[in-house]
Design an enzyme around this catalytic site. Structure first.
Site, short mmCIF file in Angstrom:
data_model
loop_
_atom_site.label_atom_id
_atom_site.label_comp_id
_atom_site.label_asym_id
_atom_site.label_seq_id
_atom_site.Cartn_x
_atom_site.Cartn_y
_atom_site.Cartn_z
N LYS A 52 0.84 -1.20 0.00
CA LYS A 52 0.00 0.00 0.00
C LYS A 52 0.87 1.24 0.00
CE LYS A 52 -3.79 -2.21 2.47
NZ LYS A 52 -4.23 -2.66 3.79
N GLN A 96 -5.20 -1.49 9.71
CA GLN A 96 -5.16 -2.84 9.15
C GLN A 96 -5.86 -3.83 10.08
OE1 GLN A 96 -3.94 -3.65 6.10
NE2 GLN A 96 -4.44 -5.79 6.37
N ASP A 119 -11.53 3.10 3.95
CA ASP A 119 -11.88 1.67 3.94
C ASP A 119 -13.39 1.48 3.88
OD1 ASP A 119 -10.08 -0.45 3.88
OD2 ASP A 119 -9.44 -0.14 5.96
N1 GUN Z 1 -7.67 -6.75 6.17
C1 GUN Z 1 -8.02 -7.47 5.09
N2 GUN Z 1 -8.58 -6.69 4.16
C2 GUN Z 1 -8.59 -5.44 4.66
C3 GUN Z 1 -9.04 -4.18 4.16
O1 GUN Z 1 -9.56 -4.04 3.05
N3 GUN Z 1 -8.85 -3.12 4.99
C4 GUN Z 1 -8.28 -3.24 6.21
N4 GUN Z 1 -8.18 -2.14 6.97
N5 GUN Z 1 -7.87 -4.38 6.71
C5 GUN Z 1 -8.01 -5.47 5.92
#
Ligand code: GUN
Length: 289
Positions: A52, A96, A119
């Site tokens: 990311k 996350q 998100d």
């Molecule tokens: N863990 C797995 N997929 C995601 C996501 O799209 N966003 C976040 N914040 N954590 C994740």
């Protein structure tokens, strides 16, 4: 059989985004910023967070990484979120998931400013999606929708089965497909006759998290299959490899279109995170896209 290539499409999206970022910088003198918060040392999460950050910088945006020990207290985490909410350089905040078990993810997600919730997990954005209002849509289902729109086009009237009912993928995916005038069923681990149900799907979305769970003969001839799973398995010869929730080879014999793993939904998720962050930067300043 059409291979729904997310690597190629995500590269196109990110190239376009880069141009948009350059334009923002030239016209308004700022670039969007994304803050990612990672707790602990889960290797898979570390890989995602690194990707990311790298892709954010490649798109010309700012990346702020906050790595905290898994033992962090809820109070300290909430304090960090409140600082990021107040920081004008931060347009998007991503914590996350999953969080260590001593933390309450609902409280943490609700602490994020909904205008920075790239998100789309804050109840405000969940509610907006359910009501058909503009808001931030979770990145993985948004990536699935963009793949569908690019490679398939109109999906009106199709019968979609989403296997998986998580807040991250299954539920928002069902909302998006419904908005596209699909008829939608959400299936899950307690669903009866799952193979038969899958066999009736024109669009099958697999978001279960179990390697190769969906077999070739569960797939209706001509169906479109979106495989959200990313599972690491050890091959018979001891090699590690990534596989989806669907048996790609077997599915290819039945389906008209399938996403590969890797290179399908995964890269689309990150591209959509960057798109959401760009949009948040524009929205927060009252600019038109
Ligand atoms: N863990 C797995 N997929 C995601 C996501 O799209 N966003 C976040 N914040 N954590 C994740």
């Amino acid at each position: 059989m059409q291979r729904l290539d997310g690597k190629i499409l995500s590269e196109k999206l990110r190239a376009k985004l880069r141009e948009g970022v350059e334009q923002l910088q030239a016209e308004y003198g700022f670039v969007p910023g994304l803050a990612v918060v990672l707790l602990g040392e889960d290797p898979a999460s570390q890989v995602y967070v690194r990707n990311k950050g790298r892709q954010c910088v490649e798109a010309g945006m700012q990346s702020f990484e906050h790595v905290l020990p898994a033992s962090v207290t809820q109070k300290d985490l909430l304090e960090l979120i409140s600082k990021l909410n107040a920081d004008d350089q931060v347009d998007g905040i991503l914590v996350q998931l999953p969080l260590p078990s001593h933390l309450d993810s609902n409280t943490v997600l609700q602490a994020i400013d909904p205008d920075k919730d790239v998100d789309g997990f804050h109840p405000m954005n969940v509610g907006k999606l359910a009501s058909g209002l503009p808001g931030y849509v979770p990145c993985t289902p948004l990536g699935c929708l963009k793949l569908l729109q690019h490679y398939i086009g109109d999906v009106k009237g199709k019968y979609a089965v989403v296997v998986g009912r998580s807040n991250i993928v299954g539920k928002p995916m069902a909302q998006l497909l419904l908005q596209q005038d699909c008829t939608v069923t959400i299936a899950h681990s307690k669903t009866r006759n799952l193979p038969e149900l899958c066999q009736s799907a024109d669009i099958l979305v697999a978001a279960i998290g179990k390697p190769l769970f969906i077999k070739g003969d569960w797939i209706k001839p001509g169906a479109i299959v979106l495989d959200v799973g990313i599972n690491r398995i050890t091959d018979t010869d001891g090699k590690h490899k990534l596989v989806g929730d669907v048996d790609f080879q077997a599915a290819s014999a039945h389906a008209s279109a399938v996403t590969p793993v890797p290179g399908g939904i995964g890269p689309m998720t990150i591209a959509c995170l960057l798109l959401n962050t760009f949009q948040a930067a524009i929205n927060r300043r009252g600019l038109a896209a």
